[in-house]
Design an enzyme around this catalytic site. Structure first.
Site, PDB file in Angstrom:
ATOM      1  N   PHE A  42      49.295  39.404  22.681  1.00 18.48           N
ATOM      2  CA  PHE A  42      50.567  38.901  23.174  1.00 18.48           C
ATOM      3  C   PHE A  42      50.769  37.491  22.610  1.00 18.48           C
ATOM      4  O   PHE A  42      49.825  36.854  22.147  1.00 18.48           O
ATOM      5  CB  PHE A  42      50.588  38.831  24.703  1.00 18.48           C
ATOM      6  CG  PHE A  42      50.464  40.160  25.379  1.00 18.48           C
ATOM      7  CD1 PHE A  42      51.095  41.284  24.885  1.00 18.48           C
ATOM      8  CD2 PHE A  42      49.703  40.294  26.541  1.00 18.48           C
ATOM      9  CE1 PHE A  42      50.983  42.521  25.502  1.00 18.48           C
ATOM     10  CE2 PHE A  42      49.586  41.515  27.172  1.00 18.48           C
ATOM     11  CZ  PHE A  42      50.217  42.636  26.662  1.00 18.48           C
ATOM     12  N   SER A  43      51.985  36.989  22.708  1.00 22.99           N
ATOM     13  CA  SER A  43      52.195  35.624  22.234  1.00 22.99           C
ATOM     14  C   SER A  43      51.347  34.641  23.031  1.00 22.99           C
ATOM     15  O   SER A  43      50.925  33.617  22.493  1.00 22.99           O
ATOM     16  CB  SER A  43      53.675  35.250  22.299  1.00 22.99           C
ATOM     17  OG  SER A  43      54.163  35.338  23.623  1.00 22.99           O
ATOM     18  N   GLU A  44      51.074  34.933  24.319  1.00 22.32           N
ATOM     19  CA  GLU A  44      50.219  34.060  25.109  1.00 22.32           C
ATOM     20  C   GLU A  44      49.363  34.858  26.090  1.00 22.32           C
ATOM     21  O   GLU A  44      49.833  35.824  26.705  1.00 22.32           O
ATOM     22  CB  GLU A  44      51.041  33.045  25.923  1.00 22.32           C
ATOM     23  CG  GLU A  44      51.922  32.140  25.119  1.00 22.32           C
ATOM     24  CD  GLU A  44      51.188  31.100  24.310  1.00 22.32           C
ATOM     25  OE1 GLU A  44      49.974  30.890  24.556  1.00 22.32           O
ATOM     26  OE2 GLU A  44      51.834  30.490  23.437  1.00 22.32           O
ATOM     27  N   THR A  45      48.129  34.425  26.238  1.00 19.78           N
ATOM     28  CA  THR A  45      47.270  34.830  27.340  1.00 19.78           C
ATOM     29  C   THR A  45      46.898  33.561  28.101  1.00 19.78           C
ATOM     30  O   THR A  45      46.446  32.579  27.499  1.00 19.78           O
ATOM     31  CB  THR A  45      45.998  35.537  26.839  1.00 19.78           C
ATOM     32  OG1 THR A  45      46.361  36.755  26.165  1.00 19.78           O
ATOM     33  CG2 THR A  45      45.063  35.870  27.993  1.00 19.78           C
ATOM     34  N   CYS A  69      53.093  26.117  27.405  1.00 21.79           N
ATOM     35  CA  CYS A  69      53.755  27.426  27.293  1.00 21.79           C
ATOM     36  C   CYS A  69      54.498  27.706  28.579  1.00 21.79           C
ATOM     37  O   CYS A  69      53.897  27.757  29.664  1.00 21.79           O
ATOM     38  CB  CYS A  69      52.735  28.532  27.016  1.00 21.79           C
ATOM     39  SG  CYS A  69      53.521  30.166  26.962  1.00 21.79           S
TER      40      CYS A  69
END
Length: 257
Positions: A42-45, A69
């Site tokens: 994903f774009s962020e974890t 984020c």
């Protein structure tokens, strides 16, 4: 390790921006967190650990840790307020960007973030070549912000990501006035292995101050025109930006690591 997948800045699943949220008792190694973020893709974890006066929060893309984020903060707040702190009205996150303050506001979650500063920079041929259209203005803080006059240019844009990666800034945001909102935008970050981020809270800490100054108003209605799409309200409070958004839970699970 408990992991939640949440769609942020949307009322329903399959829209907004996906984030994985890992709620921990103690910190794993940085290499393990990087491996989990790479595996999730994903774009962020986000990873969070309870502390005496709030939660420590860190964010990882598939290839690096980042200092701020928005959508993964919203996703983490959604998880904590629903499953860990159901009686809490607010939570403080301790992060690389300082204290971030989240709270309930009706059926929305509010995120209190530091505002970026719009430093105007020259418009260049490299910007036009990378994005396929020449912006009217350009600004830089952590990210590069390119301003266009026509919403259709932003929505129909087909960037050359190799050239986008050569521009200044961690990522490149493009924005224009919108028919149904104050502004629309898209965000490209090939430098950190995200060609296009579906909905980006942090970059609105730059987009919102720009449009607030241009439109002469302190509350900005924003839409991010990715394929998934997402929306938020942005309130300007001095050198802070309050982002208001919703989130939807997609799944919960246990990581066997």
């Amino acid at each position: 390790m408990k992991q939640y997948i949440v769609d942020a800045f949307t009322r329903e699943v399959f829209h907004g921006n996906q984030a994985a949220v890992c709620v921990l008792d103690s910190w794993p190694s940085e290499s393990l967190m990087m491996s989990i973020a790479f595996e999730n893709n994903f774009s962020e974890t986000a990873f969070t650990v309870r502390e005496e006066d709030g939660y420590r929060l860190r964010w990882f893309t598939p290839n690096s840790e980042v200092d701020l984020c928005g959508h993964a903060t919203l996703a983490t707040a959604f998880v904590l307020l629903n499953f860990y702190e159901p009686d809490a009205e607010s939570i403080t996150f301790h992060t690389m960007s300082g204290g971030l303050f989240v709270g309930r506001r009706g059926d929305h979650i509010s995120l209190d973030f530091p505002a970026y500063v719009c430093h105007e920079v020259p418009v260049t041929d490299a910007m036009a070549e990378a994005l396929g259209a020449r912006p009217r203005e350009a600004y830089k803080d952590r990210d590069l912000l390119l301003v266009y006059d026509d919403e259709r240019i932003v929505r129909e844009m087909k960037p050359d990501f190799e050239k986008v990666a050569q521009l200044d800034g961690m990522g490149v945001a493009v924005t224009a006035p919108a028919a149904t909102h104050d502004c629309t935008s898209r965000f490209f970050a090939p430098k950190i292995a995200i060609d296009e981020d579906p909905v980006t809270g942090s970059v609105h800490c730059m987009i919102a101050p720009y449009w607030a100054g241009r439109l002469g108003k302190d509350t900005i209605s924003a839409y991010q025109a990715s394929a998934r799409g997402g929306e938020m309200l942005c309130e300007l409070h001095g050198d802070r930006v309050v982002l208001l958004g919703q989130a939807a839970l997609f799944s919960t699970g246990e990581l066997t690591v």
